[in-house]
Design an enzyme around this catalytic site. Structure first.
Site: not given
Ligand code: DGL
Length: 262
Positions: A76, A186
């Site tokens: 994440c 993301c």
């Molecule tokens: N998938 C995550 C990232 O890489 C979080 C995205 C989210 O929940 O806003 O930032």
């Protein structure tokens, strides 16, 4: 050491995004026993405050600690940017944050003008630029948040015409900067690669998970933490809410058959 190397590896994200990293990891290393945690109750992370994110991360990391993991992969970008610097020394196991682990490799790409798509929280933190500029201060970076993309992926609506329009509009804005490559900063965004590729060359988009999983494998090896077992490692999937939505949305990257809510 013998004890630790047989322990599990944790993977965490707000939801199905982390599976884009997890699936690539299993492709290159399937002899590890793994636990995946998707914090769907608190998803999306990208519009939460730093304090909220720290609270979520602590809960997830306490869970991993109760499972005696040997390492956790922060699949994440948002928590890598906001909470990793705060919690990194608080747990007795290795933590691999996606941004900090990939920055050197991204900085070494033969690119002068780099776009970054990420959540508002990641973009506002400035951590991508800071980490990349440590290794390559010359690189020109165009950070841009895409506030609606995570919900589009979690709700599996990326092929709806109105959602395609939103994605295209964000991409058009970025393309005005004339970037040579765009980082999908993301872990949810690789679910949108097919749609993005309708409007710009596919080779333009970089999923950092491509380098991230090699980095983790090498580091586990160097640290003497690679599980010596030769059979396929076990898998456990947990979410904090919405297990059925998780299973449906995950399909493009990983077939998850059993999910437990904790
Ligand atoms: N998938 C995550 C990232 O890489 C979080 C995205 C989210 O929940 O806003 O930032």
């Amino acid at each position: 050491m013998e004890n630790l190397i047989k322990n599990k590896i944790g993977f965490c994200d707000s939801g199905v995004g982390g599976l884009t990293v997890y699936s690539k990891f299993r492709n290159i290393l399937d002899t590890e026993d793994c636990i995946f945690f998707g914090d769907l109750k608190n998803s999306p992370y990208g519009n939460k405050t730093k304090e909220q994110l720290i609270g979520y991360s602590r809960k997830v990391f306490d869970f991993f600690k109760s499972k005696s993991v040997k390492a956790v992969v922060m699949a994440c970008n948002t928590t890598s940017a906001q909470t990793y610097p705060v919690i990194k020394n608080d747990y007795g196991f290795k933590i691999y944050p996606i941004i900090q682990s990939c920055a050197k490799i991204i900085a070494g790409l033969n690119v002068e003008r780099l776009g970054i798509f990420a959540t508002a929280s990641t973009i506002n933190s400035g951590v991508y630029e800071k980490e990349i500029h440590k290794y390559n201060p010359e690189m020109i970076i165009y950070p841009q948040s895409c506030p609606e993309w995570v919900n589009i992926v979690e709700s599996n609506t990326q092929n709806d015409p109105d959602k395609i329009e939103i994605i295209k509009k964000d991409l058009d804005k970025m393309m005005k900067n004339n970037p040579q490559k765009i980082i999908l900063g993301c872990t949810h965004y690789p679910y949108l690669t097919d749609i993005l590729s309708k409007f710009a060359p596919k080779e333009m988009f970089i999923d950092p998970a491509e380098f991230f999983v090699d980095y983790i494998k090498e580091d586990l090896k160097k640290s003497g933490l690679l599980n010596p077992q030769t059979t396929k490692g076990s898998e456990e999937f947990y979410v904090s809410a919405n297990p059925d939505e998780f299973k449906i949305a995950s399909k493009m990257f990983y077939q998850v058959d059993k999910v437990e809510v904790v």
